[in-house]
Design a protein around this motif. Structure first.
Motif, short mmCIF file in Angstrom:
data_model
loop_
_atom_site.label_atom_id
_atom_site.label_comp_id
_atom_site.label_asym_id
_atom_site.label_seq_id
_atom_site.Cartn_x
_atom_site.Cartn_y
_atom_site.Cartn_z
N ALA A 333 -11.96 -24.40 42.21
CA ALA A 333 -10.79 -23.95 42.99
C ALA A 333 -10.17 -22.66 42.46
O ALA A 333 -9.60 -21.90 43.23
N GLU A 334 -10.30 -22.40 41.17
CA GLU A 334 -9.61 -21.22 40.64
C GLU A 334 -10.31 -19.89 40.95
O GLU A 334 -9.79 -18.82 40.66
N GLN A 339 -15.56 -13.83 43.25
CA GLN A 339 -15.31 -13.88 41.80
C GLN A 339 -16.32 -14.78 41.11
O GLN A 339 -16.83 -14.47 40.03
N PHE A 340 -16.61 -15.91 41.74
CA PHE A 340 -17.54 -16.86 41.11
C PHE A 340 -18.95 -16.27 41.07
O PHE A 340 -19.66 -16.39 40.06
N GLY A 364 -14.91 -19.94 49.46
CA GLY A 364 -14.86 -21.20 48.71
C GLY A 364 -16.25 -21.76 48.40
O GLY A 364 -16.36 -22.81 47.77
N TYR A 365 -17.29 -21.06 48.83
CA TYR A 365 -18.67 -21.53 48.59
C TYR A 365 -19.54 -20.37 48.10
O TYR A 365 -19.23 -19.20 48.36
N LEU A 387 -21.83 -21.93 30.32
CA LEU A 387 -20.54 -21.33 30.68
C LEU A 387 -19.39 -22.32 30.47
O LEU A 387 -18.23 -21.93 30.42
N GLU A 388 -19.77 -23.59 30.41
CA GLU A 388 -18.79 -24.67 30.16
C GLU A 388 -17.63 -24.64 31.15
O GLU A 388 -16.46 -24.79 30.78
N ILE A 389 -17.96 -24.43 32.40
CA ILE A 389 -16.93 -24.41 33.44
C ILE A 389 -16.64 -25.83 33.91
O ILE A 389 -15.52 -26.17 34.28
#
Ligand SMILES: Cc1ncc(COP(=O)(O)O)c(C=O)c1O
Length: 396
Positions: A333-334, A339-340, A364-365, A387-389
């Protein structure tokens, strides 16, 4: 040197969202990074050898060195009819219900110009394959979006379209198995589409590019299997995905004969048909051994499982696609989708396509292609794990 400015029509074409992404990915590759490219939709496997052999043989035949008949060879149209009968139990009249295309893309972009006047409306899925927008722009038409949302299994909800939009709409694009969401259509949905199209006088163009790629033993259904579908529309099929023939540029439109006639009329003005040897090879693909198609679908399914199981084991709540060779993954969500995608490229050297490139409802995808080996997909999962997300952190 004098610069000749492009026409207003060219200037009206949608900007290629993914062009800048491709540049950034290439920069990383040029800098020597080992980028796992899951951003594109180019099949990675070769064309089956019996199809290539047919092209080689047919290329030697001087008949094929001449112009092909303008609307394509009759034997290829007959092969298309045979294919639809065999695969879907749908009867097609080869002379009036098939148009040969230079790949599905050409047909999809031509159709608005064939049927829609300036200022009329075309219904377009969002997220969706960006070339639908190119066709809308070239016809100087207006687009009305049909959101594809998870709560509706990524099918458009016709009840949400206003009567004004339904009144103005002349054409509608659909695409199942779906790029980018990996969703498949149900028979009920296609039946409802026929009813809706009939009531509002809309021509349906079902893009069946991923028709061969359905998982978990479920074969994707053709729009033409719904009763009355041929009265209200056409289906566009391509050999690019089913037979790994993306570079060959061969596809076809099947269905409503008035639409087929219009496509052929426009194409009479634009081109002579495909190289005869490509048409012979396409016939071989459609009517020859089909084992290769089963093997290809099984390959994509194994890759899907490696990717989805791997990501789920990290704690990323992702849904497995039911068809196509794409996975549509919800980003945390962040992040925005861009960006992702940037984060994955910069920190894990993995290229994915941000959902926003497919329309506002793609936000969002990210879209991930299954067009690399299981080993590379496992490596992608390992890199994402580092990345430990996501919460859970396990070794893969
Ligand atoms: C949804 C969709 N439709 C159509 C096409 C066009 O394929 P082709 O022009 O190779 O037939 C593609 C290719 O990526 C696609 O993803």
């Amino acid at each position: 040197m004098k610069q000749f400015p492009p026409s207003d029509l060219l200037n009206s074409l949608p900007k290629q969202f993914f062009a800048s992404l491709v540049n950034t990915v290439n920069q990383f590759i040029q800098q020597g990074y080992d980028v796992i490219n899951l951003g594109q939709g180019n099949p990675d496997q070769p064309t089956p050898s019996h199809i290539v052999a047919k092209l080689q043989e047919a290329a030697e035949n001087p008949v094929n060195h001449k112009y092909s008949p303008f609307q394509g060879h009759r034997y290829l149209k007959q092969a298309v009819a045979q294919f639809y009968q065999r695969e879907y139990g749908v009867t097609i009249a080869p002379d009036t219900e098939v148009a040969i295309l230079f790949g599905g893309k050409a047909g999809l972009v031509e159709i608005p110009q064939c049927l829609v006047n300036q200022g009329e409306t075309i219904l377009v899925p969002d997220p969706g394959y960006p070339d639908y927008w190119s066709g809308v722009a070239l016809a100087r038409a207006d687009a009305a979006i049909m959101p594809l949302q998870e709560e509706n299994h990524f099918l458009p909800d016709y009840s949400k379209l206003t009567s004004d939009v339904l009144e103005k709409a002349k054409l509608m694009f659909l695409n199942y198995p779906n790029n980018p969401t990996g969703a498949v259509a149900t028979k009920d949905f296609f039946d409802e589409t026929v009813r809706m199209a009939r009531e509002h006088d809309i021509c349906v163009v079902h893009d069946f590019a991923y028709g061969a790629i359905g998982f978990d033993g479920k074969k994707p259904i053709s729009f033409l299997q719904s009763e009355g579908a041929k009265e209200v529309g056409i289906e566009i099929y391509t050999l690019s995905k089913t037979y790994n023939m993306a570079g060959w540029r061969v596809g076809f439109a099947v269905g409503n004969s008035s639409v087929i006639r219009s496509i052929e009329l426009l194409q009479d003005h634009l081109y002579v048909s495909l190289f005869g040897a490509v048409q012979e090879a396409a016939r071989e693909a459609l009517t020859g051994p089909q084992e290769c198609v089963k093997e290809l679908t099984a390959l994509y399914e194994r890759r899907r499982n490696v990717l989805i199981d791997g990501l789920q084991s990290l704690g990323w709540q992702v849904t497995a696609p039911a068809g196509s060779f794409f996975a549509w993954l919800k980003v945390p969500a962040e992040f925005s989708s861009a960006q992702f995608a940037n984060l994955l490229l910069e920190k894990a050297h993995i290229a994915v396509a941000p959902g926003i490139g497919f329309g506002q409802f793609g936000e969002g995808y990210v879209r991930v292609g299954l067009l690399t080996s299981e080993e590379r997909l496992k490596e992608a999962v390992r890199r994402i794990s580092r990345l430990e997300i996501f919460k859970k952190h396990v070794d893969i």
